[in-house]
Design a protein around this motif. Structure first.
Motif, PDB file in Angstrom:
ATOM      1  N   LEU A  49       0.823  -1.205   0.000  1.00 58.51           N
ATOM      2  CA  LEU A  49       0.000   0.000   0.000  1.00 58.51           C
ATOM      3  C   LEU A  49       0.859   1.257   0.000  1.00 58.51           C
ATOM      4  N   ASP A  50       1.982   1.231   0.722  1.00 56.93           N
ATOM      5  CA  ASP A  50       2.860   2.391   0.748  1.00 56.93           C
ATOM      6  C   ASP A  50       3.453   2.675  -0.627  1.00 56.93           C
ATOM      7  N   VAL A  51       3.852   1.620  -1.330  1.00 50.75           N
ATOM      8  CA  VAL A  51       4.401   1.815  -2.673  1.00 50.75           C
ATOM      9  C   VAL A  51       3.322   2.357  -3.612  1.00 50.75           C
ATOM     10  N   LYS A  52       2.124   1.794  -3.538  1.00 53.72           N
ATOM     11  CA  LYS A  52       1.034   2.300  -4.378  1.00 53.72           C
ATOM     12  C   LYS A  52       0.680   3.740  -4.010  1.00 53.72           C
ATOM     13  N   ALA A  58       2.675  10.704  -6.842  1.00 56.94           N
ATOM     14  CA  ALA A  58       3.336  11.160  -8.065  1.00 56.94           C
ATOM     15  C   ALA A  58       2.315  11.422  -9.170  1.00 56.94           C
ATOM     16  N   TRP A  59       1.297  10.574  -9.273  1.00 56.29           N
ATOM     17  CA  TRP A  59       0.244  10.763 -10.292  1.00 56.29           C
ATOM     18  C   TRP A  59      -0.494  12.073 -10.068  1.00 56.29           C
ATOM     19  N   SER A  60      -0.783  12.411  -8.813  1.00 56.52           N
ATOM     20  CA  SER A  60      -1.487  13.662  -8.527  1.00 56.52           C
ATOM     21  C   SER A  60      -0.634  14.873  -8.866  1.00 56.52           C
ATOM     22  N   ALA A  61       0.700  14.701  -8.895  1.00 61.45           N
ATOM     23  CA  ALA A  61       1.597  15.798  -9.268  1.00 61.45           C
ATOM     24  C   ALA A  61       1.892  15.822 -10.761  1.00 61.45           C
ATOM     25  N   GLY A  62       1.267  14.915 -11.524  1.00 63.79           N
ATOM     26  CA  GLY A  62       1.450  14.910 -12.967  1.00 63.79           C
ATOM     27  C   GLY A  62       2.575  14.028 -13.456  1.00 63.79           C
ATOM     28  N   ALA A  63       3.102  13.157 -12.605  1.00 63.23           N
ATOM     29  CA  ALA A  63       4.191  12.257 -12.995  1.00 63.23           C
ATOM     30  C   ALA A  63       3.688  10.828 -12.997  1.00 63.23           C
ATOM     31  N   LEU A  64       4.314  10.004 -13.819  1.00 67.46           N
ATOM     32  CA  LEU A  64       3.968   8.581 -13.901  1.00 67.46           C
ATOM     33  C   LEU A  64       5.146   7.765 -13.373  1.00 67.46           C
ATOM     34  N   VAL A  65       4.926   7.092 -12.256  1.00 64.66           N
ATOM     35  CA  VAL A  65       5.939   6.229 -11.646  1.00 64.66           C
ATOM     36  C   VAL A  65       5.323   4.849 -11.509  1.00 64.66           C
ATOM     37  N   SER A  66       5.983   3.842 -12.034  1.00 65.57           N
ATOM     38  CA  SER A  66       5.431   2.491 -11.999  1.00 65.57           C
ATOM     39  C   SER A  66       5.674   1.847 -10.639  1.00 65.57           C
ATOM     40  N   PHE A  67       4.792   0.906 -10.313  1.00 62.84           N
ATOM     41  CA  PHE A  67       4.920   0.157  -9.062  1.00 62.84           C
ATOM     42  C   PHE A  67       6.241  -0.594  -9.013  1.00 62.84           C
ATOM     43  N   GLU A  68       6.605  -1.236 -10.124  1.00 64.04           N
ATOM     44  CA  GLU A  68       7.840  -2.018 -10.161  1.00 64.04           C
ATOM     45  C   GLU A  68       9.063  -1.136  -9.910  1.00 64.04           C
ATOM     46  N   ALA A  69       9.115   0.024 -10.583  1.00 63.77           N
ATOM     47  CA  ALA A  69      10.292   0.887 -10.459  1.00 63.77           C
ATOM     48  C   ALA A  69      10.441   1.424  -9.039  1.00 63.77           C
ATOM     49  N   LEU A  70       9.326   1.840  -8.420  1.00 64.24           N
ATOM     50  CA  LEU A  70       9.407   2.400  -7.068  1.00 64.24           C
ATOM     51  C   LEU A  70       9.755   1.318  -6.049  1.00 64.24           C
ATOM     52  N   ALA A  84      14.131  11.867 -12.019  1.00 61.68           N
ATOM     53  CA  ALA A  84      13.720  12.814 -10.975  1.00 61.68           C
ATOM     54  C   ALA A  84      12.359  12.454 -10.397  1.00 61.68           C
ATOM     55  N   ASP A  85      11.439  11.989 -11.231  1.00 63.50           N
ATOM     56  CA  ASP A  85      10.111  11.624 -10.734  1.00 63.50           C
ATOM     57  C   ASP A  85      10.180  10.439  -9.781  1.00 63.50           C
ATOM     58  N   LEU A  86      11.010   9.461 -10.107  1.00 62.52           N
ATOM     59  CA  LEU A  86      11.146   8.289  -9.243  1.00 62.52           C
ATOM     60  C   LEU A  86      11.777   8.679  -7.911  1.00 62.52           C
ATOM     61  N   ARG A  87      12.782   9.533  -7.941  1.00 65.70           N
ATOM     62  CA  ARG A  87      13.411   9.958  -6.683  1.00 65.70           C
ATOM     63  C   ARG A  87      12.444  10.765  -5.832  1.00 65.70           C
ATOM     64  N   ALA A  88      11.630  11.610  -6.470  1.00 67.29           N
ATOM     65  CA  ALA A  88      10.644  12.379  -5.708  1.00 67.29           C
ATOM     66  C   ALA A  88       9.596  11.464  -5.086  1.00 67.29           C
ATOM     67  N   ALA A  89       9.140  10.448  -5.826  1.00 69.08           N
ATOM     68  CA  ALA A  89       8.167   9.504  -5.275  1.00 69.08           C
ATOM     69  C   ALA A  89       8.770   8.726  -4.117  1.00 69.08           C
ATOM     70  N   HIS A  90      10.042   8.391  -4.214  1.00 72.13           N
ATOM     71  CA  HIS A  90      10.678   7.664  -3.110  1.00 72.13           C
ATOM     72  C   HIS A  90      10.822   8.550  -1.879  1.00 72.13           C
ATOM     73  N   ARG A  91      11.047   9.843  -2.073  1.00 69.13           N
ATOM     74  CA  ARG A  91      11.116  10.743  -0.923  1.00 69.13           C
ATOM     75  C   ARG A  91       9.780  10.800  -0.195  1.00 69.13           C
ATOM     76  N   ARG A 197       1.079  22.656  -3.220  1.00 63.50           N
ATOM     77  CA  ARG A 197       0.067  21.615  -3.452  1.00 63.50           C
ATOM     78  C   ARG A 197       0.496  20.270  -2.875  1.00 63.50           C
ATOM     79  N   ARG A 198       1.185  20.295  -1.753  1.00 66.49           N
ATOM     80  CA  ARG A 198       1.648  19.071  -1.110  1.00 66.49           C
ATOM     81  C   ARG A 198       0.575  18.537  -0.180  1.00 66.49           C
ATOM     82  N   GLU A 199      -0.509  18.032  -0.771  1.00 67.37           N
ATOM     83  CA  GLU A 199      -1.597  17.502   0.042  1.00 67.37           C
ATOM     84  C   GLU A 199      -1.178  16.246   0.794  1.00 67.37           C
TER      85      GLU A 199
END
Length: 345
Positions: A49-52, A58-70, A84-91, A197-199
Protein backbone atom coordinates in the motif's frame (compact mmCIF):
# COMPACT_ATOMS: atom_id res chain seq x y z
CA UNK A 1 -41.09 26.13 -17.83
CA UNK A 2 -38.94 23.96 -15.53
CA UNK A 3 -37.88 25.87 -12.41
CA UNK A 4 -34.17 26.67 -12.42
CA UNK A 5 -33.67 25.65 -8.80
CA UNK A 6 -34.86 22.13 -9.61
CA UNK A 7 -31.31 21.18 -10.64
CA UNK A 8 -29.49 23.29 -8.04
CA UNK A 9 -28.21 21.52 -4.90
CA UNK A 10 -30.33 22.24 -1.87
CA UNK A 11 -29.04 22.38 1.69
CA UNK A 12 -31.09 19.32 2.64
CA UNK A 13 -29.67 17.30 -0.27
CA UNK A 14 -26.12 18.34 0.61
CA UNK A 15 -26.67 17.36 4.21
CA UNK A 16 -28.04 13.96 3.20
CA UNK A 17 -25.05 13.26 0.95
CA UNK A 18 -22.72 14.28 3.76
CA UNK A 19 -24.23 11.94 6.35
CA UNK A 20 -24.39 9.02 3.91
CA UNK A 21 -20.72 9.53 3.00
CA UNK A 22 -19.78 9.73 6.70
CA UNK A 23 -21.59 6.48 7.51
CA UNK A 24 -19.95 4.68 4.57
CA UNK A 25 -16.49 6.00 5.50
CA UNK A 26 -16.83 4.95 9.14
CA UNK A 27 -17.89 1.43 8.13
CA UNK A 28 -15.19 0.96 5.49
CA UNK A 29 -12.35 2.24 7.69
CA UNK A 30 -13.42 -0.04 10.56
CA UNK A 31 -13.70 -3.03 8.22
CA UNK A 32 -10.26 -2.46 6.67
CA UNK A 33 -8.58 -1.97 10.04
CA UNK A 34 -10.12 -5.15 11.46
CA UNK A 35 -9.04 -7.21 8.47
CA UNK A 36 -5.45 -5.96 8.57
CA UNK A 37 -5.23 -6.37 12.36
CA UNK A 38 -6.19 -10.05 11.99
CA UNK A 39 -3.81 -10.70 9.08
CA UNK A 40 -0.45 -12.22 10.11
CA UNK A 41 1.14 -10.76 6.96
CA UNK A 42 -0.15 -7.20 7.41
CA UNK A 43 3.40 -5.82 7.17
CA UNK A 44 3.64 -7.00 3.58
CA UNK A 45 0.18 -5.61 2.82
CA UNK A 46 1.15 -2.22 4.25
CA UNK A 47 4.40 -2.15 2.28
CA UNK A 48 2.49 -2.73 -0.94
CA UNK A 49 0.00 0.00 0.00
CA UNK A 50 2.86 2.39 0.75
CA UNK A 51 4.40 1.81 -2.67
CA UNK A 52 1.03 2.30 -4.38
CA UNK A 53 0.51 5.46 -2.30
CA UNK A 54 3.83 6.83 -3.52
CA UNK A 55 2.77 6.16 -7.13
CA UNK A 56 -0.59 7.86 -6.49
CA UNK A 57 1.09 10.95 -4.99
CA UNK A 58 3.34 11.16 -8.06
CA UNK A 59 0.24 10.76 -10.29
CA UNK A 60 -1.49 13.66 -8.53
CA UNK A 61 1.60 15.80 -9.27
CA UNK A 62 1.45 14.91 -12.97
CA UNK A 63 4.19 12.26 -13.00
CA UNK A 64 3.97 8.58 -13.90
CA UNK A 65 5.94 6.23 -11.65
CA UNK A 66 5.43 2.49 -12.00
CA UNK A 67 4.92 0.16 -9.06
CA UNK A 68 7.84 -2.02 -10.16
CA UNK A 69 10.29 0.89 -10.46
CA UNK A 70 9.41 2.40 -7.07
CA UNK A 71 9.48 -0.96 -5.25
CA UNK A 72 12.87 -1.85 -6.76
CA UNK A 73 14.30 1.59 -5.95
CA UNK A 74 13.06 1.29 -2.38
CA UNK A 75 14.94 -2.01 -2.00
CA UNK A 76 18.03 -0.59 -3.79
CA UNK A 77 17.60 -3.06 -6.63
CA UNK A 78 17.41 -0.56 -9.51
CA UNK A 79 18.13 -1.91 -12.95
CA UNK A 80 18.20 1.55 -14.55
CA UNK A 81 19.26 5.00 -13.39
CA UNK A 82 16.36 6.53 -11.42
CA UNK A 83 14.91 9.73 -12.86
CA UNK A 84 13.72 12.81 -10.97
CA UNK A 85 10.11 11.62 -10.73
CA UNK A 86 11.15 8.29 -9.24
CA UNK A 87 13.41 9.96 -6.68
CA UNK A 88 10.64 12.38 -5.71
CA UNK A 89 8.17 9.50 -5.28
CA UNK A 90 10.68 7.66 -3.11
CA UNK A 91 11.12 10.74 -0.92
CA UNK A 92 7.38 10.82 -0.28
CA UNK A 93 7.53 7.11 0.59
CA UNK A 94 10.31 7.76 3.13
CA UNK A 95 8.37 10.72 4.57
CA UNK A 96 5.34 8.49 5.05
CA UNK A 97 7.39 5.93 6.97
CA UNK A 98 9.08 8.60 9.05
CA UNK A 99 5.77 10.24 9.94
CA UNK A 100 4.25 6.88 10.92
CA UNK A 101 6.70 6.79 13.85
CA UNK A 102 5.77 10.28 15.10
CA UNK A 103 2.89 11.33 17.32
CA UNK A 104 0.18 13.78 16.35
CA UNK A 105 1.57 16.45 18.67
CA UNK A 106 4.99 16.15 17.04
CA UNK A 107 3.52 16.55 13.55
CA UNK A 108 1.46 19.56 14.62
CA UNK A 109 4.58 21.48 15.56
CA UNK A 110 5.09 24.40 13.13
CA UNK A 111 8.59 23.29 12.09
CA UNK A 112 7.70 19.61 11.55
CA UNK A 113 5.88 19.67 8.21
CA UNK A 114 8.10 22.42 6.84
CA UNK A 115 11.16 20.37 7.82
CA UNK A 116 9.83 17.42 5.82
CA UNK A 117 10.45 19.31 2.58
CA UNK A 118 13.79 20.81 3.68
CA UNK A 119 12.60 24.38 3.82
CA UNK A 120 15.36 26.21 5.71
CA UNK A 121 13.76 29.22 7.33
CA UNK A 122 13.48 31.02 10.61
CA UNK A 123 11.21 29.58 13.25
CA UNK A 124 7.62 30.08 12.07
CA UNK A 125 5.12 31.86 14.30
CA UNK A 126 2.97 30.00 16.79
CA UNK A 127 -0.38 28.67 15.56
CA UNK A 128 -3.16 31.21 15.63
CA UNK A 129 -5.69 30.76 18.45
CA UNK A 130 -8.76 28.92 17.21
CA UNK A 131 -11.87 28.19 19.24
CA UNK A 132 -12.32 24.49 19.82
CA UNK A 133 -15.72 23.03 18.87
CA UNK A 134 -16.19 21.76 22.43
CA UNK A 135 -19.95 21.68 22.70
CA UNK A 136 -21.05 22.42 19.14
CA UNK A 137 -22.57 19.72 16.98
CA UNK A 138 -21.28 18.64 13.60
CA UNK A 139 -23.49 21.07 11.69
CA UNK A 140 -22.46 24.02 13.82
CA UNK A 141 -18.78 23.05 13.56
CA UNK A 142 -19.00 22.90 9.74
CA UNK A 143 -20.68 26.31 9.57
CA UNK A 144 -18.04 27.76 11.90
CA UNK A 145 -15.27 26.16 9.82
CA UNK A 146 -16.32 28.11 6.74
CA UNK A 147 -15.83 31.39 8.59
CA UNK A 148 -12.55 30.23 10.15
CA UNK A 149 -11.06 29.29 6.77
CA UNK A 150 -12.17 32.54 5.15
CA UNK A 151 -10.75 34.53 8.07
CA UNK A 152 -7.18 33.49 7.15
CA UNK A 153 -5.90 36.34 4.98
CA UNK A 154 -2.22 35.88 4.22
CA UNK A 155 0.07 35.14 1.32
CA UNK A 156 2.95 34.02 3.53
CA UNK A 157 3.56 30.28 3.72
CA UNK A 158 4.60 30.44 7.38
CA UNK A 159 1.48 32.33 8.43
CA UNK A 160 -0.79 30.04 6.40
CA UNK A 161 0.89 26.95 7.86
CA UNK A 162 0.54 28.27 11.42
CA UNK A 163 -3.15 29.02 10.79
CA UNK A 164 -3.76 25.55 9.32
CA UNK A 165 -2.03 23.85 12.25
CA UNK A 166 -4.27 25.71 14.68
CA UNK A 167 -7.38 24.74 12.74
CA UNK A 168 -6.29 21.11 12.39
CA UNK A 169 -5.49 20.85 16.10
CA UNK A 170 -9.03 22.00 16.92
CA UNK A 171 -10.84 19.84 14.36
CA UNK A 172 -8.89 16.66 15.11
CA UNK A 173 -9.76 16.84 18.82
CA UNK A 174 -12.87 15.43 20.54
CA UNK A 175 -15.83 15.63 20.54
CA UNK A 176 -15.97 16.26 16.78
CA UNK A 177 -16.07 12.91 14.88
CA UNK A 178 -12.55 12.18 13.75
CA UNK A 179 -13.33 11.54 10.09
CA UNK A 180 -15.27 14.82 9.91
CA UNK A 181 -12.31 16.65 11.42
CA UNK A 182 -9.97 14.92 8.97
CA UNK A 183 -12.13 15.98 6.03
CA UNK A 184 -12.14 19.56 7.35
CA UNK A 185 -8.35 19.49 7.71
CA UNK A 186 -7.85 18.28 4.11
CA UNK A 187 -10.35 20.78 2.69
CA UNK A 188 -8.75 23.68 4.58
CA UNK A 189 -5.31 22.61 3.32
CA UNK A 190 -6.63 22.82 -0.22
CA UNK A 191 -8.06 26.28 0.49
CA UNK A 192 -5.01 27.72 2.28
CA UNK A 193 -2.22 25.83 0.39
CA UNK A 194 0.35 26.55 3.13
CA UNK A 195 3.16 24.52 1.51
CA UNK A 196 2.07 24.54 -2.10
CA UNK A 197 0.07 21.61 -3.45
CA UNK A 198 1.65 19.07 -1.11
CA UNK A 199 -1.60 17.50 0.04
CA UNK A 200 0.35 14.41 1.04
CA UNK A 201 1.73 16.36 4.02
CA UNK A 202 -1.82 16.90 5.31
CA UNK A 203 -2.40 13.16 4.81
CA UNK A 204 0.43 12.48 7.27
CA UNK A 205 -1.33 14.55 9.94
CA UNK A 206 -4.65 12.82 9.29
CA UNK A 207 -3.10 9.35 9.66
CA UNK A 208 -1.34 10.43 12.85
CA UNK A 209 -4.69 11.60 14.25
CA UNK A 210 -6.28 8.26 13.38
CA UNK A 211 -3.53 6.48 15.29
CA UNK A 212 -3.46 8.83 18.28
CA UNK A 213 -7.22 8.62 18.87
CA UNK A 214 -7.06 4.83 18.36
CA UNK A 215 -9.46 4.95 15.45
CA UNK A 216 -7.19 2.44 13.68
CA UNK A 217 -4.79 -0.14 15.07
CA UNK A 218 -3.02 -1.65 12.07
CA UNK A 219 -3.98 0.50 9.09
CA UNK A 220 -2.20 3.44 7.52
CA UNK A 221 -4.83 4.81 5.13
CA UNK A 222 -3.56 5.36 1.54
CA UNK A 223 -5.47 8.63 1.15
CA UNK A 224 -3.89 9.70 -2.16
CA UNK A 225 -4.71 6.27 -3.56
CA UNK A 226 -8.33 6.74 -2.50
CA UNK A 227 -8.51 10.14 -4.19
CA UNK A 228 -7.06 8.67 -7.39
CA UNK A 229 -9.59 5.82 -7.29
CA UNK A 230 -12.45 8.32 -7.04
CA UNK A 231 -11.07 10.55 -9.78
CA UNK A 232 -10.44 7.76 -12.27
CA UNK A 233 -13.91 6.33 -11.63
CA UNK A 234 -15.53 9.64 -12.62
CA UNK A 235 -16.14 11.10 -9.15
CA UNK A 236 -13.90 14.13 -9.49
CA UNK A 237 -13.25 16.59 -6.70
CA UNK A 238 -16.27 18.95 -6.70
CA UNK A 239 -16.08 22.73 -6.77
CA UNK A 240 -19.40 22.83 -4.96
CA UNK A 241 -20.70 26.00 -3.34
CA UNK A 242 -21.48 24.18 -0.09
CA UNK A 243 -18.77 22.96 2.27
CA UNK A 244 -20.82 19.85 3.06
CA UNK A 245 -20.58 18.62 -0.53
CA UNK A 246 -16.81 19.10 -0.55
CA UNK A 247 -16.48 17.32 2.77
CA UNK A 248 -18.65 14.47 1.47
CA UNK A 249 -16.14 13.97 -1.36
CA UNK A 250 -13.29 13.69 1.14
CA UNK A 251 -15.31 11.17 3.14
CA UNK A 252 -15.91 9.14 -0.02
CA UNK A 253 -12.15 9.21 -0.63
CA UNK A 254 -11.60 7.80 2.88
CA UNK A 255 -13.97 4.95 2.05
CA UNK A 256 -12.20 4.37 -1.28
CA UNK A 257 -8.80 4.26 0.48
CA UNK A 258 -10.13 1.71 2.96
CA UNK A 259 -11.51 -0.41 0.10
CA UNK A 260 -8.08 -0.32 -1.57
CA UNK A 261 -6.58 -1.70 1.63
CA UNK A 262 -9.23 -4.44 1.82
CA UNK A 263 -8.71 -5.39 -1.83
CA UNK A 264 -4.95 -5.58 -1.34
CA UNK A 265 -5.30 -7.74 1.76
CA UNK A 266 -7.83 -10.07 0.10
CA UNK A 267 -5.70 -10.52 -3.04
CA UNK A 268 -2.55 -11.24 -1.07
CA UNK A 269 -4.38 -13.66 1.24
CA UNK A 270 -5.82 -15.56 -1.72
CA UNK A 271 -2.43 -15.83 -3.42
CA UNK A 272 -0.91 -17.09 -0.16
CA UNK A 273 -3.56 -19.79 0.23
CA UNK A 274 -3.06 -20.99 -3.35
CA UNK A 275 0.70 -21.22 -2.86
CA UNK A 276 0.34 -23.03 0.48
CA UNK A 277 -1.91 -25.66 -1.09
CA UNK A 278 0.59 -26.16 -3.86
CA UNK A 279 3.38 -26.62 -1.31
CA UNK A 280 1.41 -28.92 1.00
CA UNK A 281 3.54 -31.95 0.11
CA UNK A 282 6.95 -30.23 0.14
CA UNK A 283 9.94 -31.83 1.81
CA UNK A 284 10.89 -30.80 5.32
CA UNK A 285 14.19 -29.31 4.08
CA UNK A 286 12.56 -27.44 1.18
CA UNK A 287 13.24 -23.73 0.79
CA UNK A 288 9.81 -23.12 -0.74
CA UNK A 289 8.11 -21.91 2.50
CA UNK A 290 10.93 -19.42 3.04
CA UNK A 291 10.57 -18.21 -0.54
CA UNK A 292 6.81 -17.73 -0.03
CA UNK A 293 7.51 -15.78 3.17
CA UNK A 294 9.89 -13.49 1.28
CA UNK A 295 7.27 -12.92 -1.44
CA UNK A 296 4.67 -12.07 1.20
CA UNK A 297 7.02 -9.69 2.99
CA UNK A 298 8.26 -7.67 0.00
CA UNK A 299 6.24 -6.07 -2.82
CA UNK A 300 8.60 -7.46 -5.50
CA UNK A 301 11.63 -9.76 -5.56
CA UNK A 302 14.40 -10.54 -7.99
CA UNK A 303 16.20 -13.86 -8.30
CA UNK A 304 19.24 -12.39 -6.57
CA UNK A 305 17.31 -10.88 -3.65
CA UNK A 306 15.32 -14.09 -3.15
CA UNK A 307 18.51 -16.14 -3.29
CA UNK A 308 20.02 -14.03 -0.51
CA UNK A 309 16.84 -14.34 1.58
CA UNK A 310 16.56 -18.15 1.40
CA UNK A 311 20.20 -19.12 1.00
CA UNK A 312 20.22 -20.43 -2.57
CA UNK A 313 21.83 -19.58 -5.88
CA UNK A 314 19.92 -17.29 -8.27
CA UNK A 315 19.21 -20.28 -10.52
CA UNK A 316 17.78 -22.19 -7.57
CA UNK A 317 15.63 -19.17 -6.68
CA UNK A 318 14.22 -19.07 -10.20
CA UNK A 319 13.34 -22.77 -9.95
CA UNK A 320 11.57 -22.11 -6.66
CA UNK A 321 9.56 -19.27 -8.20
CA UNK A 322 8.53 -21.59 -11.03
CA UNK A 323 7.45 -24.23 -8.51
CA UNK A 324 5.14 -21.78 -6.74
CA UNK A 325 2.96 -21.71 -9.84
CA UNK A 326 0.75 -19.08 -11.44
CA UNK A 327 0.29 -17.14 -8.20
CA UNK A 328 3.79 -15.73 -8.73
CA UNK A 329 3.81 -13.35 -11.68
CA UNK A 330 6.80 -12.06 -13.64
CA UNK A 331 6.03 -8.36 -14.11
CA UNK A 332 9.12 -6.92 -15.80
CA UNK A 333 8.68 -8.52 -19.22
CA UNK A 334 12.45 -8.72 -19.62
CA UNK A 335 14.74 -11.65 -20.33
CA UNK A 336 17.34 -10.26 -17.90
CA UNK A 337 16.98 -8.54 -14.51
CA UNK A 338 13.54 -10.11 -14.13
CA UNK A 339 11.14 -9.14 -11.30
CA UNK A 340 8.42 -11.26 -9.66
CA UNK A 341 5.54 -10.55 -7.29
CA UNK A 342 2.64 -12.46 -5.85
CA UNK A 343 -0.35 -12.20 -8.18
CA UNK A 344 -2.69 -9.46 -6.96
CA UNK A 345 -0.24 -8.41 -4.27
Amino acid sequence: MIPRDLFEPTEAASEERFWLALAAAEAEVSRADERLAADPHRTGVQRRLDVKEGCAIAWSAGALVSFEALALHDQELDVTLPDADLRAAHRTLLLRRRASRLSLDALLEPAALAGFIDRRRERPPSPLPVARPASAGVGEAIRAATDQIQAVRTDEDDQALAAWLGLARAWLSPPLPLLVGAALALESWRALTPLGRREDLADLVVNAALRSRRRVRALELPLALGRRRLTTSGDRRPFAPTLQDRLAWHLRSFAAAAREACDEQAALSLARQVCERRLAAHRRASKAPAALAALLDQPVVTAESLARAVGLTPHGARLLLRRLGASVTEISGRSRFRVWRLAGG
